[in-house]
Design an enzyme around this catalytic site. Structure first.
Site, PDB file in Angstrom:
ATOM      1  N   GLU A 203      12.578   6.845  -1.630  1.00  0.00           N
ATOM      2  CA  GLU A 203      11.755   5.786  -2.759  1.00  0.00           C
ATOM      3  C   GLU A 203      12.817   6.982  -3.832  1.00  0.00           C
ATOM      4  O   GLU A 203      12.554   7.902  -4.298  1.00  0.00           O
ATOM      5  CB  GLU A 203      11.119   5.319  -3.858  1.00  0.00           C
ATOM      6  CG  GLU A 203      10.094   4.219  -2.436  1.00  0.00           C
ATOM      7  CD  GLU A 203       8.601   4.084  -2.938  1.00  0.00           C
ATOM      8  OE1 GLU A 203       8.250   4.566  -4.126  1.00  0.00           O
ATOM      9  OE2 GLU A 203       8.303   3.389  -1.886  1.00  0.00           O
TER      10      GLU A 203
ATOM     11  N   HIS B 174       8.411  -1.150  -6.057  1.00  0.00           N
ATOM     12  CA  HIS B 174       7.256  -0.694  -5.918  1.00  0.00           C
ATOM     13  C   HIS B 174       6.760  -0.712  -7.048  1.00  0.00           C
ATOM     14  O   HIS B 174       6.438   0.195  -7.755  1.00  0.00           O
ATOM     15  CB  HIS B 174       7.555   1.250  -5.444  1.00  0.00           C
ATOM     16  CG  HIS B 174       6.113   1.664  -4.886  1.00  0.00           C
ATOM     17  ND1 HIS B 174       5.954   3.347  -5.044  1.00  0.00           N
ATOM     18  CD2 HIS B 174       4.797   1.914  -6.165  1.00  0.00           C
ATOM     19  CE1 HIS B 174       4.960   3.435  -4.682  1.00  0.00           C
ATOM     20  NE2 HIS B 174       4.372   2.570  -5.103  1.00  0.00           N
TER      21      HIS B 174
ATOM     22  N   ALA C 239       1.939  -3.127  -8.676  1.00  0.00           N
ATOM     23  CA  ALA C 239       0.672  -2.929 -10.199  1.00  0.00           C
ATOM     24  C   ALA C 239       1.524  -2.972 -11.496  1.00  0.00           C
ATOM     25  O   ALA C 239       0.733  -2.202 -12.156  1.00  0.00           O
ATOM     26  CB  ALA C 239       0.001  -1.624  -9.369  1.00  0.00           C
TER      27      ALA C 239
ATOM     28  N   ALA D 122       0.583  -1.211  -0.026  1.00  0.00           N
ATOM     29  CA  ALA D 122       0.441  -0.104  -0.388  1.00  0.00           C
ATOM     30  C   ALA D 122       1.096   1.444   0.356  1.00  0.00           C
ATOM     31  O   ALA D 122       1.474   1.883  -1.067  1.00  0.00           O
ATOM     32  CB  ALA D 122      -0.925   0.270   1.002  1.00  0.00           C
ATOM     33  N   ARG D 123       1.214   1.420   1.109  1.00  0.00           N
ATOM     34  CA  ARG D 123       1.833   2.672   1.425  1.00  0.00           C
ATOM     35  C   ARG D 123       2.931   2.583   2.214  1.00  0.00           C
ATOM     36  O   ARG D 123       2.626   2.571   3.804  1.00  0.00           O
ATOM     37  CB  ARG D 123       0.992   4.539   1.142  1.00  0.00           C
ATOM     38  CG  ARG D 123       0.729   4.625   0.187  1.00  0.00           C
ATOM     39  CD  ARG D 123       1.387   5.397  -0.798  1.00  0.00           C
ATOM     40  NE  ARG D 123       0.707   6.035  -1.735  1.00  0.00           N
ATOM     41  CZ  ARG D 123       0.438   4.905  -2.903  1.00  0.00           C
ATOM     42  NH1 ARG D 123       0.792   3.825  -3.431  1.00  0.00           N
ATOM     43  NH2 ARG D 123      -0.176   5.439  -4.361  1.00  0.00           N
TER      44      ARG D 123
END
Length: 317
Positions: free
Chosen positions: A256, A275, A278, A227-228
């Site tokens: 990041e 990351h 997705a 998620a975060r």
């Protein structure tokens, strides 16, 4: 008129030829100064008052990503400009990666891989891993019934896991519809073999998982975060991971790209990805298709299906 604020690589990723052709049939592509619609991406600067002075006709921002907090401004809302985003297109891919992380952690794949790559002996690598667990019958706690949380719950539940859900916006009946039992966060942390984070990054969720919460997790439990990093006190998590008490799989970080000297890189009980949960081709094409569909609905005067309002952003960023 439609304006694009996308780097060439992002445009090619989200708008391959068939989707690009459909977009061009909707309206001409042109400069921001004459555009009613602006397509944005992760590299787009904030649409602030200065930007808006160059866009007197702008009425819609169509974001190709999910989170729009970095993009919108008070000036944008005050102008009555509408915003839409593509989080729904990303959920299946993120759900699959979270499932992959869960299976790897339960079966200790990350520890085996680290041991063999670092030169440990065959028997030593095998003996260093914790007892493995199957997903069927394991207790999996889902923090947040977001789009990705629901996608993940469906996948994990289909594999026979016992699902717990913590989300203050969801009723017990809604949780049951997802195959989960609604519980308080502390209860979920105490009971779960795997805790998967899918909550939104809003003020109320800043360091939702802190030192106290991590201490509630049983020895040998695992944390999945696609998620975060906002949701986790990273310093507290690092302490727990260094102690070896829990394992984790992380796709998101406070800084990041992850620094080359990050201590996370050397820990055998951590699985890391950059990351990219997705980042499937299918998800990117869904994002482009959804963006174009929203623009088509907007230009036709139809309701948007993925609009984010100023009030919603306070709760569902």
């Amino acid at each position: 008129m439609i304006a694009l604020c996308l780097a060439p690589g992002l445009r090619e990723m989200f708008l391959p030829p068939p989707i690009w052709a459909r977009l061009r049939r909707l309206a001409p592509i042109g400069p921001l100064e004459r555009a009613q619609v602006l397509i944005t991406g992760w590299d787009t600067p904030r649409v602030d008052a200065e930007t808006l002075t160059r866009a007197p006709e702008l009425r819609l921002v169509a974001h190709t990503g999910a989170a729009v907090g970095f993009l919108v401004s008070d000036a944008l809302w005050e102008r009555g400009i509408r915003v839409t985003q593509t989080g729904a297109a990303m959920a299946p891919a993120v759900g699959e990666v979270a499932l992959t992380f869960t299976l790897c952690l339960l079966h200790q794949v990350h520890r085996f891989d680290h041991g063999l790559r670092s030169g440990s002996g065959w028997a030593e690598t095998r003996s260093a891993a914790r007892p493995r667990r199957e997903l069927r019958g394991s207790v999996v706690g889902v923090v947040g019934a977001s789009r990705t949380g629901r996608a993940y719950a469906g996948l994990v539940g289909a594999h026979g896991a016992q699902l717990l859900l913590a989300d203050p916006t969801v009723s017990a009946g809604e949780a049951a519809g997802l195959g989960a039992t609604l519980v308080e966060l502390d209860d979920l942390l105490t009971r779960s073999d795997v805790v998967a984070l899918h909550a939104p990054a809003i003020p109320a969720t800043r360091h939702l998982i802190g030192r106290r919460e991590l201490a509630l997790m049983p020895d040998g439990a695992a944390l999945v975060n696609t998620a975060r990093s906002w949701l986790v006190d990273s310093a507290a998590l690092l302490d727990e991971l260094r102690a070896g008490r829990i394992d984790a799989a992380l796709d998101v970080f406070d800084e990041e790209p992850l620094p080359a000297d990050s201590p996370l890189r050397g820990l055998p009980n951590v699985l890391l990805t950059p990351h990219q949960a997705a980042g499937t081709e299918e998800a990117r094409h869904r994002q482009g298709t959804l963006t174009v569909s929203e623009i088509a609905r907007f230009l036709a005067g139809e309701p948007l299906q993925h609009e984010i309002t100023r009030d919603q952003l306070r709760w569902t960023a």
